[in-house]
Motif scaffolding. Structure first.
Motif, PDB file in Angstrom:
ATOM      1  N   ARG A  51      -2.731   6.063   7.983  1.00 43.14           N
ATOM      2  CA  ARG A  51      -2.554   5.408   6.783  1.00 43.14           C
ATOM      3  C   ARG A  51      -3.811   4.355   6.519  1.00 43.14           C
ATOM      4  O   ARG A  51      -4.010   3.877   7.311  1.00 43.14           O
ATOM      5  CB  ARG A  51      -1.397   4.711   6.778  1.00 43.14           C
ATOM      6  N   GLY A  52      -4.370   4.298   5.237  1.00 45.35           N
ATOM      7  CA  GLY A  52      -5.455   3.238   5.043  1.00 45.35           C
ATOM      8  C   GLY A  52      -6.595   3.842   5.085  1.00 45.35           C
ATOM      9  O   GLY A  52      -7.784   3.273   4.607  1.00 45.35           O
ATOM     10  N   SER A  68      -7.270   6.598  -0.777  1.00 41.01           N
ATOM     11  CA  SER A  68      -6.868   6.181   0.368  1.00 41.01           C
ATOM     12  C   SER A  68      -5.658   6.714   0.729  1.00 41.01           C
ATOM     13  O   SER A  68      -4.779   7.265  -0.165  1.00 41.01           O
ATOM     14  CB  SER A  68      -6.739   4.538   0.560  1.00 41.01           C
TER      15      SER A  68
END
Length: 125
Positions: A51-52, A68
């Motif tokens: 994540r990210g 993202s």
């Protein structure tokens, strides 16, 4: 997960391949696109993302899109695009997408990915 639909942007279920390049990685990975909307997509494949992570996605008839990783579950992951795309273009066979590019729509920023962090905003742990 509940049966209540909470998304505000419609998405199309489909099956196509996309090429994804993870931030600071030169290698492109092929993944399956399970669903696609103007603001993002769900991908599936043997790609290790968190994540990210920042990504660059190459989609048929759309081109390169940056975004993202919004979530990860097993070998599936969600991507929030930085800018909205014309997701219907990906459904058209190559070369037939030009008629849809004339359609203009107003951008909805409800699903815009946050900007990448700057080195100054990071702190050491």
């Amino acid at each position: 997960m509940s049966a209540v639909e909470t998304r505000t942007v419609t998405r199309d279920s489909l099956f196509l391949l996309a090429s994804i390049r993870v931030e600071q990685d030169e290698e492109a990975h092929k993944v399956r696109v399970r669903n696609l909307s103007d603001g993002g997509m769900m991908g599936e494949g043997n790609l290790r993302v968190k994540r990210g992570n920042r990504l660059q996605i190459e989609l048929r008839n759309i081109g390169k899109v940056e975004g993202s990783v919004a979530w990860v579950q097993d070998n599936r992951f969600g991507i929030a695009f930085d800018e909205e795309v014309e997701s219907q273009l990906a459904r058209k066979p190559s070369g037939e997408a030009s008629s849809l590019t004339e359609r203009k729509s107003e951008n909805s920023w409800a699903h815009r990915a946050p900007p990448a962090p700057t080195p100054q905003s990071l702190r050491k742990v």
